[in-house]
Design an enzyme around this catalytic site. Sequence first.
Site, PDB file in Angstrom:
ATOM      1  N   GLU A  83      -3.363   6.945   7.209  1.00 10.69           N
ATOM      2  CA  GLU A  83      -2.174   7.327   7.535  1.00 10.69           C
ATOM      3  C   GLU A  83      -1.117   7.843   6.459  1.00 10.69           C
ATOM      4  O   GLU A  83      -0.212   6.957   6.186  1.00 10.69           O
ATOM      5  CB  GLU A  83      -1.583   6.073   8.517  1.00 10.69           C
ATOM      6  CG  GLU A  83      -2.345   5.729   9.393  1.00 10.69           C
ATOM      7  CD  GLU A  83      -1.531   4.788  10.414  1.00 10.69           C
ATOM      8  OE1 GLU A  83      -0.469   3.982  10.059  1.00 10.69           O
ATOM      9  OE2 GLU A  83      -1.949   4.377  11.949  1.00 10.69           O
ATOM     10  N   TYR A 105      -2.186 -11.627  10.795  1.00 13.37           N
ATOM     11  CA  TYR A 105      -2.079 -11.811  12.314  1.00 13.37           C
ATOM     12  C   TYR A 105      -2.090 -10.611  13.013  1.00 13.37           C
ATOM     13  O   TYR A 105      -1.771 -10.582  14.152  1.00 13.37           O
ATOM     14  CB  TYR A 105      -0.870 -12.580  12.390  1.00 13.37           C
ATOM     15  CG  TYR A 105      -0.729 -14.090  12.221  1.00 13.37           C
ATOM     16  CD1 TYR A 105      -1.537 -14.949  13.077  1.00 13.37           C
ATOM     17  CD2 TYR A 105      -0.112 -14.670  11.091  1.00 13.37           C
ATOM     18  CE1 TYR A 105      -1.528 -16.317  12.909  1.00 13.37           C
ATOM     19  CE2 TYR A 105      -0.269 -15.940  10.748  1.00 13.37           C
ATOM     20  CZ  TYR A 105      -0.921 -16.793  11.697  1.00 13.37           C
ATOM     21  OH  TYR A 105      -1.193 -17.950  11.425  1.00 13.37           O
ATOM     22  N   ARG A 125       0.860  -1.290  -0.096  1.00 15.12           N
ATOM     23  CA  ARG A 125       0.275  -0.019   0.060  1.00 15.12           C
ATOM     24  C   ARG A 125       0.860   1.200   0.068  1.00 15.12           C
ATOM     25  O   ARG A 125       2.175   1.039   0.181  1.00 15.12           O
ATOM     26  CB  ARG A 125      -1.081   0.004   1.345  1.00 15.12           C
ATOM     27  CG  ARG A 125      -0.204   0.054   2.612  1.00 15.12           C
ATOM     28  CD  ARG A 125      -1.192   0.089   3.745  1.00 15.12           C
ATOM     29  NE  ARG A 125      -0.755   0.052   5.016  1.00 15.12           N
ATOM     30  CZ  ARG A 125      -1.294  -0.014   5.915  1.00 15.12           C
ATOM     31  NH1 ARG A 125      -2.374   0.053   6.029  1.00 15.12           N
ATOM     32  NH2 ARG A 125      -0.537  -0.247   7.203  1.00 15.12           N
ATOM     33  N   GLU A 130      -8.378   3.907  15.268  1.00 16.99           N
ATOM     34  CA  GLU A 130      -7.774   2.648  15.371  1.00 16.99           C
ATOM     35  C   GLU A 130      -7.196   2.502  16.775  1.00 16.99           C
ATOM     36  O   GLU A 130      -6.102   3.568  17.037  1.00 16.99           O
ATOM     37  CB  GLU A 130      -6.457   2.419  14.475  1.00 16.99           C
ATOM     38  CG  GLU A 130      -6.887   2.433  12.855  1.00 16.99           C
ATOM     39  CD  GLU A 130      -5.924   2.190  11.859  1.00 16.99           C
ATOM     40  OE1 GLU A 130      -4.921   1.756  12.164  1.00 16.99           O
ATOM     41  OE2 GLU A 130      -6.399   2.517  10.596  1.00 16.99           O
TER      42      GLU A 130
END
Length: 674
Positions: free
Chosen positions: A155, A365, A116, A314
């Site tokens: 972000e 994860y 990204r 977040e």
Amino acid sequence: VAPSHRRPLPVDRFWFGAPHYPEHSTPEERKSDAHRMREAGFNVVRMAEFAWDLLEPEPGTFMPDLFDEVIDDLHENGVATILCTPTATPPRWLTRSNPDVLRIHEDGRRAQHGARQHCCTTSPILRDAGDAITRRMAEHWAGHPAVVGWQTDNELNTEQWRQCHCEACQTGFRAYLADRYGDVSSLNDAWGTQFWSQTYDDFDQIETPKRDRPASTNPSHVLDYRRFLAAATAEFQRRQVAVLRAADPERRWFVFHNAGVVEHLDIRGAFGEPLDFLGYDVYPMFVDPPQRPWYNAWALDWIRAWAGNVFVPEHQSGPCGQVSFFSENPEPGEIRRMSWTTIGHGADSLMYFRWRTARFGAEEYWCGVLDHDNVPRRRFREVADMGAELGRIGGDIVGTTVHVDAAVAGGDLLNLDAHASLPLGLPGPLESARRVHAAMHRAGLAVGVVHPEDDLEGVALYVVPHWPVFLPTWAARLGDWVGGGGTLVVGSRTGTRDENNHVVTQAPPGVLGPLCGVTVEEYGAQRAPDRERFIVLGDQRIKTSDWYEVLRPTEVVATWHGRHLTGAPAVTRRSVGAGAVVYVGTQLTGRLVGPLLPFLTELSGLRPLWPGTALPDGVACVRRDGAAHSLWIVTNGSDEAVDLDGAPDGDVLAGDPRRLQPNDVLILRTARAL
Ligand code: GAL
């Protein structure tokens, strides 16, 4: 509204929920989402920041169906939606037909598709395509009763390639410079191009600076490049916000960005200006366990210097795993304890990253509220308890601000950039502010981070660590504040450079010299390990960093010991009106600030915030003030139960005001404290 550390979020409720990725799950898995979210006390989710390929599978198409379905389903269950412009992950069709949108590293490598933030926000192709998908989304969901706000991108500039050297950056940088300087001779002056024969005849001859090619680059050139990157990021976002506002003429939506690491983000300026408020992502477990409670507080205090209170879209809710690492799982009660630290230090809304853990991709994860198998377990229950608690207390938080009476200077992009362009291998404004903050936090002070342009009302002690650039207007404001009774502490190397990163003509501390009543006669670094050097403060001998300054002062507080420095002034003081200014001729390290702090708190008349016996390490108290009430939040981040005394009189909203178990939280509501 001018940015201020005292600005609360303009929201009518405490928003609570999670980023949600329906595109990462099956319809079967999604069936239980709405009622489980309600059970967890959610009133909002965030969606779609990485879903560009799904929303626009081919250029010009638009496929909102999955999100429509989910938004409606959640809406029926009382859960609202924040949508995101999906521009952090441009789809393959865009990078394939226009490889020029991909970032170029300073070593010439082109970013690959497959992660990204691979595209350059300066690229006109990315900007146009980003505006187009934003417009389609905004028009499609305009007026939808469940859509309450938007996050821009995700972000920005947080991934490793924070800078770019593509063709669009070359053109953009030149245009930025032409706009800033008008004519190239002004640029030559501002960059001191007579050094190493760098004079330019035309803006077209200038390139983005690449480090050490083959020697050190001009720090003025680098500083302007960093300014350009911030301006380009702000422009990228400004266009998206304009598209969103055009679809929402009645301004029902709030618009924010979720900052991660703050790089090339002019939050107090062009970047923050079009937003309703700032979002800030909080992951407190990335440092060693003993530091976590402090680091959690620091992160929020620091971001408030830029933006005031924040929306936290977040927040850590599980172990964090990316390809090469896997962090610890929060222990029972730890999610709640971290959340209350986050809220105590200025979060006015909070979401747990993420609702359901993905089973694929680079973050398979990165564990969220629900596990991979979609079974609600301990983390879900703890989040639901937090939801119930916020259902009771959330209303008391909205509209309040964090009480601060000791502060360290922060929130200044110019100083971060000036230091990054010419660091000399020394700690900069950020590292130094952290150390000062840590010492004040450990001492139990109501510490904050405040920009010198901001409101210092009620602040008794203000530390400016090592800000290379200090503007005369800031010096004048601080002068007035000191005259009114404040205690100002200025660290070495402050005020030594100008806005072009040139060394100023006055001796250090430059524009702050008259206020500090000090001249730095000599400075340097002393590194030989066998040459003992320390500062003598009363009966204390304090070891310092390598950096020393010999001062010509008004009044000596501490002297040097070591080699030719022995007896020379190291820390000085000047009384100004009702206040005082202390100058420290070395780095403000943890080792120095700790022992210096009793002197500074006495000078400024400061006391710890908690009225009772001093709180042990890891246990912290913070206060949020509203018009008529105050909320006291005490968190136990240590491994031991602690006895408390001296709790202020008020309603106990959570916990026991006499004893706090590890990870437990005490919340008290009192009449507004003064
Ligand atoms: C944030 C980011 C999220 C997710 C999370 C966990 O930095 O905004 O998209 O990646 O970290 O890595």
